[in-house]
Design a protein around this motif. Structure first.
Motif, PDB file in Angstrom:
ATOM      1  N   THR A  66       0.820  -1.215   0.000  1.00 43.13           N
ATOM      2  CA  THR A  66       0.000   0.000   0.000  1.00 43.13           C
ATOM      3  C   THR A  66       0.851   1.260   0.000  1.00 43.13           C
ATOM      4  OG1 THR A  66      -1.847  -1.088   1.107  1.00 43.13           O
ATOM      5  CG2 THR A  66      -1.735   1.312   1.288  1.00 43.13           C
ATOM      6  N   ARG A  67       1.903   1.290   0.802  1.00 49.27           N
ATOM      7  CA  ARG A  67       2.722   2.495   0.932  1.00 49.27           C
ATOM      8  C   ARG A  67       3.410   2.867  -0.375  1.00 49.27           C
ATOM      9  NH1 ARG A  67       4.720  -1.882   3.624  1.00 49.27           N
ATOM     10  NH2 ARG A  67       6.928  -2.467   3.465  1.00 49.27           N
ATOM     11  N   ALA A  68       3.769   1.866  -1.167  1.00 47.98           N
ATOM     12  CA  ALA A  68       4.397   2.140  -2.465  1.00 47.98           C
ATOM     13  C   ALA A  68       3.354   2.585  -3.486  1.00 47.98           C
ATOM     14  CB  ALA A  68       5.132   0.902  -2.956  1.00 47.98           C
ATOM     15  N   ARG A  69       2.218   1.893  -3.524  1.00 42.46           N
ATOM     16  CA  ARG A  69       1.183   2.236  -4.506  1.00 42.46           C
ATOM     17  C   ARG A  69       0.565   3.595  -4.219  1.00 42.46           C
ATOM     18  NH1 ARG A  69      -1.992  -3.393  -5.763  1.00 42.46           N
ATOM     19  NH2 ARG A  69      -2.887  -2.063  -7.380  1.00 42.46           N
ATOM     20  N   GLN A  70       0.446   3.927  -2.944  1.00 43.52           N
ATOM     21  CA  GLN A  70      -0.055   5.249  -2.572  1.00 43.52           C
ATOM     22  C   GLN A  70       0.917   6.334  -3.036  1.00 43.52           C
ATOM     23  OE1 GLN A  70      -0.777   5.494   1.649  1.00 43.52           O
ATOM     24  NE2 GLN A  70      -1.915   7.408   1.520  1.00 43.52           N
ATOM     25  N   THR A  71       2.206   6.053  -2.922  1.00 45.18           N
ATOM     26  CA  THR A  71       3.229   6.996  -3.374  1.00 45.18           C
ATOM     27  C   THR A  71       3.160   7.191  -4.884  1.00 45.18           C
ATOM     28  OG1 THR A  71       4.660   6.402  -1.520  1.00 45.18           O
ATOM     29  CG2 THR A  71       5.712   7.485  -3.384  1.00 45.18           C
ATOM     30  N   VAL A  72       2.916   6.104  -5.624  1.00 48.41           N
ATOM     31  CA  VAL A  72       2.751   6.214  -7.076  1.00 48.41           C
ATOM     32  C   VAL A  72       1.613   7.181  -7.408  1.00 48.41           C
ATOM     33  CG1 VAL A  72       2.066   4.990  -9.176  1.00 48.41           C
ATOM     34  CG2 VAL A  72       3.671   3.924  -7.588  1.00 48.41           C
ATOM     35  N   GLU A  73       0.479   7.002  -6.771  1.00 45.37           N
ATOM     36  CA  GLU A  73      -0.683   7.847  -7.045  1.00 45.37           C
ATOM     37  C   GLU A  73      -0.371   9.317  -6.783  1.00 45.37           C
ATOM     38  OE1 GLU A  73      -3.810   6.329  -4.644  1.00 45.37           O
ATOM     39  OE2 GLU A  73      -3.933   4.407  -5.696  1.00 45.37           O
ATOM     40  N   LEU A  74       0.309   9.588  -5.692  1.00 43.83           N
ATOM     41  CA  LEU A  74       0.641  10.973  -5.350  1.00 43.83           C
ATOM     42  C   LEU A  74       1.653  11.566  -6.322  1.00 43.83           C
ATOM     43  CD1 LEU A  74       0.916  10.463  -1.495  1.00 43.83           C
ATOM     44  CD2 LEU A  74      -0.844  11.800  -2.676  1.00 43.83           C
ATOM     45  N   MET A  75       2.604  10.756  -6.765  1.00 43.59           N
ATOM     46  CA  MET A  75       3.637  11.250  -7.674  1.00 43.59           C
ATOM     47  C   MET A  75       3.102  11.487  -9.089  1.00 43.59           C
ATOM     48  SD  MET A  75       6.635  11.841  -6.314  1.00 43.59           S
ATOM     49  CE  MET A  75       7.844  11.626  -7.624  1.00 43.59           C
ATOM     50  N   LEU A  76       2.076  10.764  -9.476  1.00 47.19           N
ATOM     51  CA  LEU A  76       1.513  10.944 -10.817  1.00 47.19           C
ATOM     52  C   LEU A  76       0.353  11.938 -10.832  1.00 47.19           C
ATOM     53  CD1 LEU A  76       1.472   7.289 -12.255  1.00 47.19           C
ATOM     54  CD2 LEU A  76       3.259   9.026 -12.436  1.00 47.19           C
ATOM     55  N   ALA A  77      -0.122  12.333  -9.661  1.00 43.76           N
ATOM     56  CA  ALA A  77      -1.297  13.203  -9.571  1.00 43.76           C
ATOM     57  C   ALA A  77      -1.152  14.537 -10.315  1.00 43.76           C
ATOM     58  CB  ALA A  77      -1.640  13.452  -8.099  1.00 43.76           C
ATOM     59  N   PRO A  78       0.046  15.187 -10.335  1.00 40.99           N
ATOM     60  CA  PRO A  78       0.140  16.476 -11.030  1.00 40.99           C
ATOM     61  C   PRO A  78       0.061  16.368 -12.557  1.00 40.99           C
ATOM     62  CG  PRO A  78       1.877  16.242  -9.383  1.00 40.99           C
ATOM     63  CD  PRO A  78       1.269  14.901  -9.578  1.00 40.99           C
ATOM     64  N   LEU A  79       0.172  15.177 -13.111  1.00 42.34           N
ATOM     65  CA  LEU A  79       0.181  15.026 -14.555  1.00 42.34           C
ATOM     66  C   LEU A  79      -1.218  15.161 -15.130  1.00 42.34           C
ATOM     67  CD1 LEU A  79       2.666  12.028 -15.004  1.00 42.34           C
ATOM     68  CD2 LEU A  79       3.147  14.452 -14.596  1.00 42.34           C
ATOM     69  N   THR A  80      -1.288  15.515 -16.381  1.00 36.00           N
ATOM     70  CA  THR A  80      -2.580  15.596 -17.048  1.00 36.00           C
ATOM     71  C   THR A  80      -3.109  14.190 -17.309  1.00 36.00           C
ATOM     72  OG1 THR A  80      -1.654  15.555 -19.285  1.00 36.00           O
ATOM     73  CG2 THR A  80      -1.808  17.712 -18.201  1.00 36.00           C
ATOM     74  N   ALA A  81      -4.402  14.105 -17.575  1.00 35.96           N
ATOM     75  CA  ALA A  81      -5.007  12.807 -17.866  1.00 35.96           C
ATOM     76  C   ALA A  81      -4.363  12.187 -19.099  1.00 35.96           C
ATOM     77  CB  ALA A  81      -6.513  12.964 -18.077  1.00 35.96           C
ATOM     78  N   GLU A  82      -4.017  13.004 -20.081  1.00 34.03           N
ATOM     79  CA  GLU A  82      -3.379  12.489 -21.293  1.00 34.03           C
ATOM     80  C   GLU A  82      -1.988  11.941 -20.981  1.00 34.03           C
ATOM     81  OE1 GLU A  82      -2.034  13.913 -25.793  1.00 34.03           O
ATOM     82  OE2 GLU A  82      -2.908  15.367 -24.390  1.00 34.03           O
TER      83      GLU A  82
END
Length: 270
Positions: A66-82
């Protein structure tokens, strides 16, 4: 020639046990509120300052915790949907943390005392990189699975370079696992032929048909501390010398990307 492929390693953000120093292997902890804010700030900075170009990210490989996957989500959050739609996220069980066995949840001094009570380490102090963990993984076992993950990533880099594709592959995992992975990237370690049934097995540790499985006839493992540090939320960069996939190297500049004219002046120098 396009930019040299890179492997950007990211340790998950702060958890209660990373804060306290407890060994966290299979225990599935979430990030603390501080850890969430930590990774949000990192993501905002690293893209805003162009240390990582989102259009160069081809794959994200992550530990299943969970701690790694949660970090992935946070790190990719600033990117656009595209931008996010063009990045393949692969959950790979080979990237899980060292399985600590009897040492799960303990502090280093507690592990040392436990081993002493069992009559161990009378001739030399415990070294996890050499001695492994009681009822957990040996250094050969974690070395084998990280060698598999490393081979897949370098194979993708080789393909992308041949196709002229800029390729930053991000790997999200844990403190021991990532320091071990980084050491195997560019140091020989101990090279061992795959001889036992366990070593010859080809476990399907991920589910993505776009990632070719690379069967190993030999693998590498460590027998001493690589002396790397990677705090919770830390980022490191692995790449290649002379644009050559057969010359894996540590990028001492980290995520910083030099101007193309600076990189090119030593591109063909041995």
């Amino acid at each position: 020639m396009g930019p040299t492929p890179r492997c950007v390693i990211v340790r998950h953000g702060q958890t209660e046990w990373s804060k306290s120093g407890q060994y966290t292997g299979l225990t599935d902890l979430p990030l603390t509120p501080y850890g969430v804010g930590q990774m949000k700030r990192t993501a905002s900075s690293i893209y805003a300052n162009n240390f990582i170009d989102p259009t160069h990210i081809t794959y994200v490989f992550t530990s299943p915790r969970t701690r790694a996957r949660q970090t992935v989500e946070l790190m990719l959050a600033p990117l656009t949907a595209e931008q996010r739609s063009k990045i393949k996220v692969v959950v790979d069980d080979d990237l899980r943390e060292w399985e600590y066995g009897d040492y799960e949840g303990l502090l280093t001094h507690e592990i040392i005392e436990l081993r002493k009570s069992r009559g161990l380490d009378q001739e030399r102090p415990w070294n996890i990189w050499r001695d492994g963990c009681e009822n957990g993984e040996t250094t050969q076992e974690i070395g084998l699975r990280l060698s598999r993950a490393l081979a897949r990533i370098q194979n993708l880099h080789r393909q992308h370079q041949a196709q002229g594709i800029a390729s930053d592959i991000m790997v999200f995992a844990h403190g021991h696992a990532l320091r071990y992975f980084a050491a195997l990237w560019f140091t020989p370690g101990v090279i061992k032929n795959c001889e036992t049934e366990h070593e010859k097995a080809q476990p399907k540790s991920y589910d993505d048909d776009s990632v070719p499985y690379v069967a190993l006839d030999k693998y590498k493992y460590l027998n001493d501390n690589p002396n790397f540090l990677l705090d919770a939320g830390g980022i490191g960069v692995l790449s290649y010398s002379h644009h050559n996939i057969d010359e894996p190297a540590l990028a001492l500049a980290g995520a910083f990307v030099p101007p193309p004219e600076e990189e090119s002046q030593h591109g063909d120098v041995k």
